[in-house]
Design a protein around this motif. Sequence first.
Motif, PDB file in Angstrom:
ATOM      1  N   ALA A   1     -18.525   8.511  -1.348  1.00  0.00           N
ATOM      2  CA  ALA A   1     -17.523   7.582  -0.821  1.00  0.00           C
ATOM      3  C   ALA A   1     -16.372   7.479  -1.816  1.00  0.00           C
ATOM      4  CB  ALA A   1     -18.137   6.207  -0.590  1.00  0.00           C
ATOM      5  N   ALA A   2     -15.162   7.399  -1.300  1.00  0.00           N
ATOM      6  CA  ALA A   2     -13.988   7.264  -2.159  1.00  0.00           C
ATOM      7  C   ALA A   2     -13.520   5.819  -2.146  1.00  0.00           C
ATOM      8  CB  ALA A   2     -12.868   8.182  -1.684  1.00  0.00           C
ATOM      9  N   VAL A   3     -13.548   5.175  -3.300  1.00  0.00           N
ATOM     10  CA  VAL A   3     -13.080   3.795  -3.431  1.00  0.00           C
ATOM     11  C   VAL A   3     -11.669   3.828  -3.989  1.00  0.00           C
ATOM     12  CG1 VAL A   3     -13.483   1.540  -4.465  1.00  0.00           C
ATOM     13  CG2 VAL A   3     -15.436   2.979  -3.805  1.00  0.00           C
ATOM     14  N   GLU A   4     -10.751   3.206  -3.287  1.00  0.00           N
ATOM     15  CA  GLU A   4      -9.347   3.176  -3.676  1.00  0.00           C
ATOM     16  C   GLU A   4      -8.952   1.739  -3.984  1.00  0.00           C
ATOM     17  OE1 GLU A   4      -4.973   4.413  -1.770  1.00  0.00           O
ATOM     18  OE2 GLU A   4      -6.741   4.173  -0.475  1.00  0.00           O
TER      19      GLU A   4
ATOM     20  N   GLY B   1      11.611  -7.193  -1.573  1.00  0.00           N
ATOM     21  CA  GLY B   1      12.073  -6.014  -2.298  1.00  0.00           C
ATOM     22  C   GLY B   1      12.121  -4.819  -1.386  1.00  0.00           C
ATOM     23  N   THR B   2      12.759  -3.773  -1.812  1.00  0.00           N
ATOM     24  CA  THR B   2      12.894  -2.577  -0.991  1.00  0.00           C
ATOM     25  C   THR B   2      11.786  -1.587  -1.308  1.00  0.00           C
ATOM     26  OG1 THR B   2      15.291  -2.846  -0.961  1.00  0.00           O
ATOM     27  CG2 THR B   2      14.409  -0.681  -0.341  1.00  0.00           C
ATOM     28  N   PRO B   3      10.949  -1.224  -0.312  1.00  0.00           N
ATOM     29  CA  PRO B   3       9.886  -0.245  -0.560  1.00  0.00           C
ATOM     30  C   PRO B   3      10.469   1.147  -0.691  1.00  0.00           C
ATOM     31  CG  PRO B   3       9.963  -0.792   1.762  1.00  0.00           C
ATOM     32  CD  PRO B   3      10.956  -1.697   1.062  1.00  0.00           C
ATOM     33  N   PRO B   4       9.731   2.072  -1.310  1.00  0.00           N
ATOM     34  CA  PRO B   4      10.218   3.442  -1.414  1.00  0.00           C
ATOM     35  C   PRO B   4      10.351   4.058  -0.033  1.00  0.00           C
ATOM     36  CG  PRO B   4       7.918   3.302  -2.058  1.00  0.00           C
ATOM     37  CD  PRO B   4       8.413   1.898  -1.923  1.00  0.00           C
ATOM     38  N   SER B   5      11.151   5.097   0.070  1.00  0.00           N
ATOM     39  CA  SER B   5      11.457   5.677   1.374  1.00  0.00           C
ATOM     40  C   SER B   5      10.242   6.259   2.077  1.00  0.00           C
ATOM     41  CB  SER B   5      12.514   6.779   1.213  1.00  0.00           C
ATOM     42  OG  SER B   5      12.051   7.781   0.324  1.00  0.00           O
ATOM     43  N   ASP B   6       9.203   6.623   1.300  1.00  0.00           N
ATOM     44  CA  ASP B   6       8.025   7.219   1.919  1.00  0.00           C
ATOM     45  C   ASP B   6       6.906   6.214   2.132  1.00  0.00           C
ATOM     46  OD1 ASP B   6       7.487   6.833  -0.723  1.00  0.00           O
ATOM     47  OD2 ASP B   6       6.517   8.765  -1.048  1.00  0.00           O
TER      48      ASP B   6
ATOM     49  N   THR C   1      -5.600  14.010  -5.394  1.00  0.00           N
ATOM     50  CA  THR C   1      -5.758  12.790  -4.629  1.00  0.00           C
ATOM     51  C   THR C   1      -6.908  12.974  -3.645  1.00  0.00           C
ATOM     52  OG1 THR C   1      -4.606  11.118  -3.284  1.00  0.00           O
ATOM     53  CG2 THR C   1      -4.044  13.438  -2.881  1.00  0.00           C
ATOM     54  N   TYR C   2      -7.048  12.079  -2.670  1.00  0.00           N
ATOM     55  CA  TYR C   2      -8.139  12.146  -1.696  1.00  0.00           C
ATOM     56  C   TYR C   2      -7.529  12.323  -0.322  1.00  0.00           C
ATOM     57  CZ  TYR C   2     -12.476  10.812   0.722  1.00  0.00           C
ATOM     58  OH  TYR C   2     -13.608  10.792   1.506  1.00  0.00           O
ATOM     59  N   GLU C   3      -7.997  13.341   0.391  1.00  0.00           N
ATOM     60  CA  GLU C   3      -7.413  13.679   1.689  1.00  0.00           C
ATOM     61  C   GLU C   3      -8.470  13.675   2.783  1.00  0.00           C
ATOM     62  OE1 GLU C   3      -4.279  14.037   2.165  1.00  0.00           O
ATOM     63  OE2 GLU C   3      -3.460  14.415   0.161  1.00  0.00           O
TER      64      GLU C   3
ATOM     65  N   TYR D   1       0.833  -1.201   0.000  1.00  0.00           N
ATOM     66  CA  TYR D   1       0.000   0.000   0.000  1.00  0.00           C
ATOM     67  C   TYR D   1       0.870   1.255   0.000  1.00  0.00           C
ATOM     68  CZ  TYR D   1      -3.405   3.520   1.280  1.00  0.00           C
ATOM     69  OH  TYR D   1      -4.187   4.635   1.280  1.00  0.00           O
ATOM     70  N   LEU D   2       0.425   2.280  -0.746  1.00  0.00           N
ATOM     71  CA  LEU D   2       1.086   3.575  -0.753  1.00  0.00           C
ATOM     72  C   LEU D   2       0.038   4.678  -0.632  1.00  0.00           C
ATOM     73  CD1 LEU D   2       3.697   3.267  -3.674  1.00  0.00           C
ATOM     74  CD2 LEU D   2       4.167   3.202  -1.221  1.00  0.00           C
ATOM     75  N   ASP D   3       0.336   5.700   0.154  1.00  0.00           N
ATOM     76  CA  ASP D   3      -0.539   6.860   0.236  1.00  0.00           C
ATOM     77  C   ASP D   3      -0.426   7.700  -1.038  1.00  0.00           C
ATOM     78  OD1 ASP D   3       0.234   7.223   3.715  1.00  0.00           O
ATOM     79  OD2 ASP D   3      -1.639   6.502   2.832  1.00  0.00           O
TER      80      ASP D   3
END
Length: 311
Positions: A108-111, A296-301, A192-194, A70-72
Motif C-alpha cells: 500500500a502507498a501512504v501519501e 492564494g494562487t495555486p500552481p497552474s497544474d 513517484t507512485y502511479e 493537494y498536488l499530484d
Amino acid sequence: MTGNHKDTTITRRRALAVTGGTVAAGGLAVAGYQSAFADTTTDTEATADATATSSECMTLMTSVTEGPYYLDGALVRKDITEGKSGVPLTLRLTVVDATDGCTPVKGAAVEIWHCDAWGYYSGYTTANPGGSAPAESEDGSTANDNTYLRGYQIANANGVVKFETIFPGWYTPRTCHIHVKVHTGGEKEDGTYEGGKVNYTGQFFFDDAIAEEIFTLEPYSQHSGSYTTLDNDMVYDGGGASSGLLTLEAVHKKDPSKGYKGFLTLGIDPDAESTGAGSGSGGGDGGTPPGDAPTGTPPSDAPTDSATTSS
C-alpha cells in the motif's frame, strides 16, 4: 469527521481502523502499536500487550476532504522535510485490511502532505496562513517550493511505513493537521507512485497541549494569531484516535524541541475508492471553505476541483 460523502462505496464499511484495546493517551491500539515497530528491533516501546489479536479489529472513521492544497506527483521518500525547519516528527503508520481481520496490506502507498512551521504549503507558498507570519521565502531553507513536506512511502510486509518530517504549523481557520491518502494497485514509477486507486483520504490531528507548547518554539513562534483548537476545528469531530488523533511520544520528555514520534493504524477496504476531492466535512456546504480560509494562487497544474474544498 463524518463527512458529507453519500457514495455507498465510501460509507459501507471502508474506514480507518485499529484493534480494540487501546494504550496510552490518544488511544493507540495495541496491535497497531506492535506493528508500527515491526520494521525495527531497537525501539523499546514495542512492549504492548501481546495478547491482542486481529479479531479485535473495528471500523472507526470514514474519509474526509483532501483539502485545497493537494498536488499530484509527490515523491516516494521517507524524509520529506527538504531542510524545512521545525520540531522533528517521525510517523509510523500501519496499513491493514479492515475487511479481512486487519491483515497487513503489503505494498500500500501512504501519501502525506502538510504545511510548514508558518502555515505554508508547497505549491501554494503565497497563500496567506492567517494571523501574522513572515513570507515563506524568508525561512532560509533550500526546500523546493513545489515538493516540500509531501511524499509517499510503500508499506512493507507488515503494512508499515515510516516518515521523517517536522511538526506542522497552523493556518486560519484550521487546527494543526496532516493530510493522508492510502493508495493500492499502483506502482512506483519515475520517483513517484502511479496508477491504482485511492482507498482512503483523511487527516491526522495533534493534542492541543502538545501543539500549543511547540508553537511557542522557533520557528513556529514567528507566526502569531488565533490558533484553532481541536474542539473548534471544522473537520475534527472529537473522536480521538477514531477521528485521526495521533498518539504522540516525546523523544525527550523535558525538551519538546527534540521531537516526537507519532503512531496510528490505518484500516482500509481495498475494494473501496475515496479520493476526497470535492468533498467536505463540517467546513460548509459541499466542502466550501469559510470566508477566512487561506487564500492564494495555486500552481497552474494543480487539480481545479480540489482547490475549492475545505482543508
